[in-house]
Scaffold this motif. Structure first.
Motif, PDB file in Angstrom:
ATOM      1  N   ALA A 318       0.835  -1.210   0.000  1.00 48.76           N
ATOM      2  CA  ALA A 318       0.000   0.000   0.000  1.00 48.76           C
ATOM      3  C   ALA A 318       0.865   1.253   0.000  1.00 48.76           C
ATOM      4  N   LEU A 319       1.943   1.236   0.774  1.00 48.15           N
ATOM      5  CA  LEU A 319       2.866   2.380   0.785  1.00 48.15           C
ATOM      6  C   LEU A 319       3.472   2.578  -0.600  1.00 48.15           C
ATOM      7  N   ARG A 320       3.863   1.481  -1.238  1.00 49.28           N
ATOM      8  CA  ARG A 320       4.483   1.590  -2.570  1.00 49.28           C
ATOM      9  C   ARG A 320       3.474   2.112  -3.590  1.00 49.28           C
ATOM     10  N   ASP A 321       2.203   1.695  -3.460  1.00 48.73           N
ATOM     11  CA  ASP A 321       1.168   2.197  -4.367  1.00 48.73           C
ATOM     12  C   ASP A 321       1.037   3.714  -4.282  1.00 48.73           C
ATOM     13  N   LEU A 322       1.280   4.249  -3.085  1.00 48.00           N
ATOM     14  CA  LEU A 322       1.180   5.700  -2.889  1.00 48.00           C
ATOM     15  C   LEU A 322       2.442   6.442  -3.312  1.00 48.00           C
ATOM     16  N   GLY A 323       3.450   5.693  -3.732  1.00 49.83           N
ATOM     17  CA  GLY A 323       4.693   6.328  -4.140  1.00 49.83           C
ATOM     18  C   GLY A 323       5.674   6.533  -3.020  1.00 49.83           C
ATOM     19  N   ALA A 324       5.435   5.908  -1.865  1.00 45.24           N
ATOM     20  CA  ALA A 324       6.373   6.023  -0.754  1.00 45.24           C
ATOM     21  C   ALA A 324       7.691   5.347  -1.127  1.00 45.24           C
ATOM     22  N   PRO A 325       8.806   5.833  -0.610  1.00 49.49           N
ATOM     23  CA  PRO A 325      10.096   5.220  -0.942  1.00 49.49           C
ATOM     24  C   PRO A 325      10.199   3.806  -0.379  1.00 49.49           C
ATOM     25  N   ALA A 326      11.036   2.997  -1.021  1.00 51.42           N
ATOM     26  CA  ALA A 326      11.235   1.627  -0.555  1.00 51.42           C
ATOM     27  C   ALA A 326      11.720   1.593   0.886  1.00 51.42           C
ATOM     28  N   GLU A 327      12.371   2.667   1.334  1.00 50.34           N
ATOM     29  CA  GLU A 327      12.874   2.712   2.712  1.00 50.34           C
ATOM     30  C   GLU A 327      11.744   2.609   3.726  1.00 50.34           C
ATOM     31  N   ALA A 328      10.571   3.191   3.414  1.00 46.98           N
ATOM     32  CA  ALA A 328       9.444   3.120   4.334  1.00 46.98           C
ATOM     33  C   ALA A 328       8.952   1.673   4.448  1.00 46.98           C
ATOM     34  N   HIS A 329       8.892   0.986   3.308  1.00 51.87           N
ATOM     35  CA  HIS A 329       8.503  -0.424   3.304  1.00 51.87           C
ATOM     36  C   HIS A 329       9.528  -1.241   4.089  1.00 51.87           C
ATOM     37  N   ALA A 330      10.807  -0.993   3.843  1.00 53.29           N
ATOM     38  CA  ALA A 330      11.864  -1.740   4.535  1.00 53.29           C
ATOM     39  C   ALA A 330      11.805  -1.507   6.036  1.00 53.29           C
ATOM     40  N   ALA A 331      11.564  -0.259   6.446  1.00 59.42           N
ATOM     41  CA  ALA A 331      11.463   0.051   7.879  1.00 59.42           C
ATOM     42  C   ALA A 331      10.324  -0.709   8.526  1.00 59.42           C
ATOM     43  N   LEU A 332       9.244  -0.861   7.808  1.00 55.46           N
ATOM     44  CA  LEU A 332       8.086  -1.595   8.317  1.00 55.46           C
ATOM     45  C   LEU A 332       8.435  -3.056   8.563  1.00 55.46           C
ATOM     46  N   LEU A 333       9.238  -3.644   7.684  1.00 57.48           N
ATOM     47  CA  LEU A 333       9.614  -5.043   7.846  1.00 57.48           C
ATOM     48  C   LEU A 333      10.607  -5.249   8.984  1.00 57.48           C
ATOM     49  N   GLU A 334      11.397  -4.234   9.272  1.00 56.19           N
ATOM     50  CA  GLU A 334      12.434  -4.364  10.290  1.00 56.19           C
ATOM     51  C   GLU A 334      11.947  -4.005  11.683  1.00 56.19           C
ATOM     52  N   ALA A 335      10.791  -3.346  11.794  1.00 55.16           N
ATOM     53  CA  ALA A 335      10.303  -2.935  13.103  1.00 55.16           C
ATOM     54  C   ALA A 335       9.945  -4.162  13.939  1.00 55.16           C
ATOM     55  N   PRO A 336      10.166  -4.098  15.261  1.00 57.18           N
ATOM     56  CA  PRO A 336       9.820  -5.250  16.120  1.00 57.18           C
ATOM     57  C   PRO A 336       8.337  -5.512  16.107  1.00 57.18           C
TER      58      PRO A 336
END
Length: 338
Positions: A318-336
């Motif tokens: 969903a973030l990528r669909d909105l044009g958010a940078p891949a870093e936001a997606h990556a941060a989401l995967l790394e969060a506890p």
């Protein structure tokens, strides 16, 4: 100031998980509901709505900009039913706009990698491998259900264990500790083949996947038959992944045959291999997960990534669909995990 968020939903036959995520990749709220597979769940819309409402309640006041739903069974014939359930739940939760529907395979890949393309191997109750690009499955292998496929899955392990027990009882195979352990798990007398057959046939096929930990446990305790079954499961999963990996090879990268008279093209600049994601309960930990992990690294020179919960993968899409940078997606995967 209004906080903006996206919604990610991962819906399977047993449970539905939902997260509300900020636009910089922070989990604001999470919720759970019942199964929402359009073919096997009693009320998919109610399950989706319950998970949505719970996540939004925990997140507090937010403006939802977009959502991605990954729903098992939503490919091909199941898509109309899945889409109807999704839209009913969305409207019932009082949300505007239109969320995007994809399947749980694409979501599983996005739960392990923020890359635009790569490969995912999923092994839980069933088993499937797929090549994913731009949030959609472009090729898949297996995932055909317990009767015709799902090789190496939890159900496959349970059935293989029961077959080994019956072979040991009637003399076709070696003795195994699985005889006692699987009989106890089924609640029947050990050594009674008809009781085992009745118990196995009296359960829905998916329930036989609950026997997989028994087989893996016997393998860990040194039972040779169980160890052989576990090793074969890992090999079958690697073969499923290998079929997808081979199909994704670039035919233009093959060098000319010796003596063809064709000068080889200049070698292209080296690039990082596409990511391989492992998802599903069977690949989270244990000897089969370890064997598959090692096999991927040895055969393809790629260190596979283990997926987090699928709802985060859906939110990443969903973030990528909105044009958010891949870093936001990556941060989401790394969060506890919350």
């Amino acid at each position: 100031m209004v906080r903006h968020a996206v919604i990610g939903v991962d819906a399977g036959g047993t449970a539905t998980r939902c997260v509300a995520v900020s636009l910089d990749g922070r989990v604001l709220g999470a919720g759970r509901g019942g199964g929402a597979n359009p073919f096997s769940s009693a009320d998919p819309a109610a399950a989706l709505e319950g998970a949505l409402r719970a996540a939004l309640a925990e997140a507090g006041p937010v403006e939802v900009d977009h959502a991605v739903f990954g729903i098992a069974g939503s490919a091909a014939a199941g898509r109309p039913k899945a889409e109807e359930a999704m839209l009913r739940a969305w409207a019932a939760a009082g949300l505007g706009g239109r969320p995007r529907l994809t399947d749980d395979i694409a979501v599983a890949f996005a739960a392990g990698s923020a890359a635009d393309a790569g490969t995912v191997l999923i092994a839980g109750t069933g088993a499937v491998a797929a090549s994913v690009r731009a949030g959609a499955v472009v090729r898949r292998c297996d995932g055909y259900g317990w009767l015709l496929g799902d090789e190496g899955s939890a159900v496959w392990l349970g059935v293989a264990g029961l077959r080994a027990v019956l072979a040991a009882i009637d003399g076709r195979g070696p003795g195994t500790a699985l005889g006692t352990r699987l009989a106890a798990a089924l609640g029947v007398p050990a050594g009674d083949p008809q009781a085992i057959v009745r118990a196995a046939h009296g359960r829905p096929p998916a329930m036989l996947g609950a026997l997989a930990p028994v087989v893996a446990g016997a393998a860990d305790d040194g039972d040779a038959v169980a160890a052989g079954i576990a090793a074969e499961a890992a090999e079958r999963l690697l073969a499923t992944l290998g079929a997808v990996m081979a199909a994704g090879a670039d035919p233009l990268s093959t060098p000319p045959a010796p003596g063809s008279g064709t000068a080889p093209a200049p070698a292209p600049a080296a690039k990082a291999p596409a990511p391989v994601v492992l998802a599903g309960s069977l690949l989270a930990s244990g000897r089969i997960a370890d064997a598959v992990h090692a096999g991927v690294a040895a055969r393809y020179g790629v260190r596979p990534r283990r997926a987090v919960e699928g709802a985060r993968g859906a939110a990443g899409l969903a973030l990528r669909d909105l044009g958010a940078p891949a870093e936001a997606h990556a941060a989401l995967l790394e969060a506890p995990a919350g």
